[in-house]
Structure formats: C-alpha cells, structure tokens
Design an enzyme around this catalytic site. Structure first.
Site, PDB file in Angstrom:
ATOM      1  N   TYR A  55      50.530  20.036 -54.973  1.00  0.00           N
ATOM      2  CA  TYR A  55      51.863  19.405 -54.897  1.00  0.00           C
ATOM      3  C   TYR A  55      51.737  18.038 -54.239  1.00  0.00           C
ATOM      4  CZ  TYR A  55      55.498  22.504 -56.570  1.00  0.00           C
ATOM      5  OH  TYR A  55      56.350  23.209 -57.368  1.00  0.00           O
ATOM      6  N   GLU A  57      54.647  15.498 -54.037  1.00  0.00           N
ATOM      7  CA  GLU A  57      55.908  14.750 -54.104  1.00  0.00           C
ATOM      8  C   GLU A  57      55.797  13.433 -53.350  1.00  0.00           C
ATOM      9  OE1 GLU A  57      55.743  17.995 -53.505  1.00  0.00           O
ATOM     10  OE2 GLU A  57      57.584  19.036 -54.155  1.00  0.00           O
ATOM     11  N   ASP A 202      60.996   0.770 -75.738  1.00  0.00           N
ATOM     12  CA  ASP A 202      60.409   2.107 -75.761  1.00  0.00           C
ATOM     13  C   ASP A 202      59.275   2.047 -76.788  1.00  0.00           C
ATOM     14  OD1 ASP A 202      59.660   4.685 -76.325  1.00  0.00           O
ATOM     15  OD2 ASP A 202      61.691   5.496 -76.342  1.00  0.00           O
ATOM     16  N   THR A 229      55.258   7.120 -74.050  1.00  0.00           N
ATOM     17  CA  THR A 229      54.474   8.331 -73.847  1.00  0.00           C
ATOM     18  C   THR A 229      53.008   7.898 -73.812  1.00  0.00           C
ATOM     19  OG1 THR A 229      54.392   8.665 -76.232  1.00  0.00           O
ATOM     20  CG2 THR A 229      56.067   9.898 -75.023  1.00  0.00           C
ATOM     21  N   LYS A 232      50.365   9.496 -77.914  1.00  0.00           N
ATOM     22  CA  LYS A 232      50.438   9.180 -79.344  1.00  0.00           C
ATOM     23  C   LYS A 232      49.268   8.246 -79.691  1.00  0.00           C
ATOM     24  CE  LYS A 232      55.424   9.994 -79.701  1.00  0.00           C
ATOM     25  NZ  LYS A 232      56.054  10.074 -78.394  1.00  0.00           N
ATOM     26  N   ARG A 238      49.564  14.585 -72.981  1.00  0.00           N
ATOM     27  CA  ARG A 238      51.010  14.606 -73.194  1.00  0.00           C
ATOM     28  C   ARG A 238      51.688  14.164 -71.895  1.00  0.00           C
ATOM     29  NH1 ARG A 238      53.707  16.400 -77.296  1.00  0.00           N
ATOM     30  NH2 ARG A 238      51.704  16.580 -78.310  1.00  0.00           N
TER      31      ARG A 238
HETATM   32  N1  DSN Z   1      58.617  13.719 -81.280  1.00  0.00           N
HETATM   33  C1  DSN Z   1      58.190  12.347 -81.225  1.00  0.00           C
HETATM   34  C2  DSN Z   1      57.873  11.793 -82.578  1.00  0.00           C
HETATM   35  O1  DSN Z   1      57.366  12.537 -83.375  1.00  0.00           O
HETATM   36  O2  DSN Z   1      58.126  10.631 -82.854  1.00  0.00           O
HETATM   37  C3  DSN Z   1      59.125  11.458 -80.513  1.00  0.00           C
HETATM   38  O3  DSN Z   1      59.839  12.104 -79.574  1.00  0.00           O
END
Ligand code: DSN
Length: 423
Positions: A55, A57, A202, A229, A232, A238
């Site tokens: 932990y 925080e 974003d 994120t 990707k 993730r």
């Molecule tokens: N689920 C993601 C995508 O496939 O673009 C975005 O949240």
C-alpha cells in the site's frame, strides 16, 4: 520453451485452464482490435512482482504508510520516463486506467456545472468524453463537435469555434477511440485561447505513436494536458496516466483529484510495469515499430479501397480503420465481427458517424495494426490479412471456404509468433 504458470497449474486448475486457453487464443488468432497489444515479458514480470503487496497512498516522498523506499523509487522512475517520453513537465502515473484518468482530469480542472466540449461518440469520440450513459454527465455539462466531412474525416472547426464562443467551455477536449485521421491541434489551441478554455488531449489510442514520433504530439501545438492509457499503442500494462505540459497549478489539482479524491492505494506493480514500458518506448526500435504500425494500416487501407469498401474518414493516417461494412458489403458490424472470429481474426463492431443502426449491431467494424505489428507483420502480410478479411465476409455462408481461410490465418500466426522481448 519454459512451461508457463506451473504453480497455478498445480494449485488452481480452473484458472490455469483459462490462462492456457487465452495463451492459445492470442497465439493462434490475429488480434486486430486497435486498442489491444502484446506486452513484453519484462512488463509481465513487473505486473507479477512483489509490488502488488504494497500500500502506498500518497506520492513519492509523501506517503501515508511506511516502507516506501522501493515504491518511491519506482514511481519516480515512471514519472521521469513519462515526462521525457512525451515532453511534459509533470505526470501522474497512478490512474488505474483511461476512464479513471479522465475522471480525475475533469474533477481536478473543473467545478461542478462547468462545460466540456468534446468529440461526439458516433464521430469517433469516447464514452468518457461525456456520453449521456455515463455518470459524469450528472456533474458537468458536455457538448459536442463532429466531423464536417465524414468522407475525409475533417473536423468542423468553424462549428467547433462557434459552439465554443457561445457555450464558453472550460475544457476543449481533443482525442478519440474510433477516428482515423490526425487532428489540427493548433486550431483547438487557438479556439481555446479565444474563449479561455484549457486544452486536453485524450491520446489513449495514439500514445505509442506519439512517443515514437510517428504522429504529432499535441504538446508541440501548445496543449495543456494529455490523458492516456498505457496499454494500447504504447504497449505497456493496462493502466492510465495524466501529463501536464508545464502548468504546476494543474498538476497539483489533478494529483489531489487522483488521490485522495477518487482513488485509494496506487497499484505499484502496475506503476513498475509502466516504468518498464516507458523504458522500452525510449528505444530506437520502438520508433521503428510505430512507423511500421502506420505503414501496415496504409497497406490494409489500399486493399479495402481497391475493393470499394467505404472507410470513414476516407482511409487512415494512424493505426486504425473504421469500415462501413453494412453500407459497402451488406453485412452488419456484428455479423462481420462474428464471422471474422470464426476464421481467427478479432475485430470489433463499431458505430459509424450518424449510424442508423443500433450500437449492438452497428454498420461498421473497427480494426487496426498495433498488435499484428508487434508480431512482426510488414506491409505484404498486412495486405494478405486485409484480403482474408474481405474474402471471409464475402464467403461468410461458405463453411469450406472459411475453413481454408482459418488455416491461412493460422499459418500467418505461426510465421509471426508473439515475441516476448522488445529491447
Ligand atoms: N475500449 C477502448 C477501445 O477499444 O478503444 C477505449 O476505451
């Protein structure tokens, strides 16, 4: 090859079977969902490390619990590397994923009732940019901009400006999850400055492409904040992240919104994996990888164009294609997704701009090249994949042909095994 999951096999056969099943599915099938990728063994080791026990925080040097010498070191590394990779002065690497990162950004930068101007979901935006089904719309007001020309993907910047002048948004949000062209970031900045709005990009889908300099970085055009994120095109674990170009007041408010505002203890194993992924993304081979993602998407575009399949935005300038399979081939997005799955190609059904069909059976499919490029696909093999896709859709009622195509997909997969190291 070293046998995987030996301890789980011995102690928990039900979970073991699911893991082995997924290993097999990922190895024998072609993953074309544009938001997915394969991580390195190094990232997986960090995810499976002892840091999951801890932990932490707070933030490095200012935690609420003891025993933080190694968590502090790893979070500082992740922050430093993220800032270097994207040209940011500040980073928060604790958001658990993209949606929590966007929530924290909104709560950090806005007061309840404030307005956000973002891209319409059906024109490529994202649920977290204020779709009515999301809870955040109870707190802030979301208004939309769209494409002016669906066939070229050009955003209607005149309408965007008029809306901004009329509605006085506090945030103008660029970014998307199903849009295949580059945005004119300077125009967003110009309009935002005119109305006194903060610019947020974003970049969840294209973070890796930006890190590898295959596409433009919104910070270079003067954007204030980036949310993303890390799993990707960036090819990490993730997770989520918020970057601030230079405004210290913004990062202070965002940090408070992440913790204690919205989250509890950060997932330190995940933060270590982010640090590893940022290290990998600093390698010259990563820049080459991101260039290849674009080349492969262009190669697939060529095949779809030759066969007269309509692509929203007229094609692609990034890693993804949104094809109107219902309009061009008379097969719905859902049926296309199902039949492609049968031959071992995973795509997702997706609404197209102003789709007349329902979200659970839309007109389009969305697919992209990040994962197959990680497997070493080049242009010729990418074209082959596009041909197999169109062949499958054409012969969707012909079981024998689908068996042959399934075999072709398996052969391609076997000649392009999923690698476990990128450095
Ligand atoms: N689920 C993601 C995508 O496939 O673009 C975005 O949240």
């Amino acid at each position: 090859m070293e046998k995987k999951y030996q301890r789980i096999e011995k102690e928990d056969s039900a979970v073991y079977e699911a893991l082995i099943g997924e290993e097999q599915r990922e190895a024998d099938g072609l993953e074309l969902i544009p938001s997915e990728n394969y991580v390195s063994q190094a990232v997986r080791e960090a995810l499976g490390s002892v840091l999951t026990n801890k932990y932490s925080e707070g933030y490095p040097g200012a935690r609420y619990y003891g025993g933080q010498e190694f968590t502090d070191a790893v979070e500082r590394l992740a922050i430093e590397r993220a800032c270097a990779l994207f040209g940011a002065k500040f980073a928060n690497v604790q958001p658990l994923s993209g949606a929590p990162a966007n929530l924290a950004m909104y709560f950090g930068l806005l007061t309840p009732g404030d307005t956000v101007l973002g891209m319409d979901l059906s024109h490529g935006g994202h649920l977290t940019h204020g779709h009515p089904v999301t809870e955040i719309t109870k707190v802030f007001k979301f208004i939309r901009y769209k494409m002016k020309n669906v066939e070229t993907g050009e955003i209607d910047y005149d309408e965007l400006r008029e809306t901004a002048l009329r509605e006085k948004p506090k945030i103008i949000l660029a970014g998307f999850s199903a849009y295949s062209r580059e945005l004119a970031y300077e125009k967003f900045v110009e309009i935002a400055r005119e109305v006194g709005a903060i610019t947020v990009a974003d970049m969840a889908h294209i973070a890796g492409l930006i890190a590898g300099k295959a596409v433009r970085n919104p910070f270079d055009a003067g954007f204030d904040v980036i949310t993303t994120t890390t799993h990707k095109t960036l090819r990490g674990p993730r997770g989520g992240m918020i970057l601030v170009r230079e405004n210290e007041a913004f990062i202070k408010k965002i940090n408070k919104a992440v913790f204690p505002g919205l989250q509890g203890g950060p997932h330190m194993n995940n933060i270590a994996a982010k640090a590893v992924c940022f290290h990998e993304a600093q390698e010259p081979s990563f820049a080459q990888y991101t260039q290849q993602i674009l080349k492969n998407a262009k190669a697939m575009e060529t095949v779809f164009r030759e066969k007269n399949v309509r692509m929203i935005g007229g094609g692609t300038s990034n890693h993804l294609i949104l094809a109107d399979v219902f309009g061009s081939l008379g097969v719905s997005g859902k049926e296309a997704q199902t039949v492609l799955d049968e031959v071992g190609i995973t795509v997702n059904m997706n609404a197209i701009a102003d789709d007349v069909r329902k979200p659970l059976d839309p007109s389009g499919i969305r697919f992209g090249t990040p994962a197959m490029t990680t497997r070493g696909f080049k242009e010729e093999a990418s074209k082959k994949v596009a041909e197999i896709m169109l062949d499958t859709l054409k012969h969707r009622h012909n079981e024998n042909r689908k068996k042959e195509l399934r075999k072709e997909v398996q052969d391609l997969c076997r000649s392009h095994p999923v690698p476990d190291s990128f450095v």
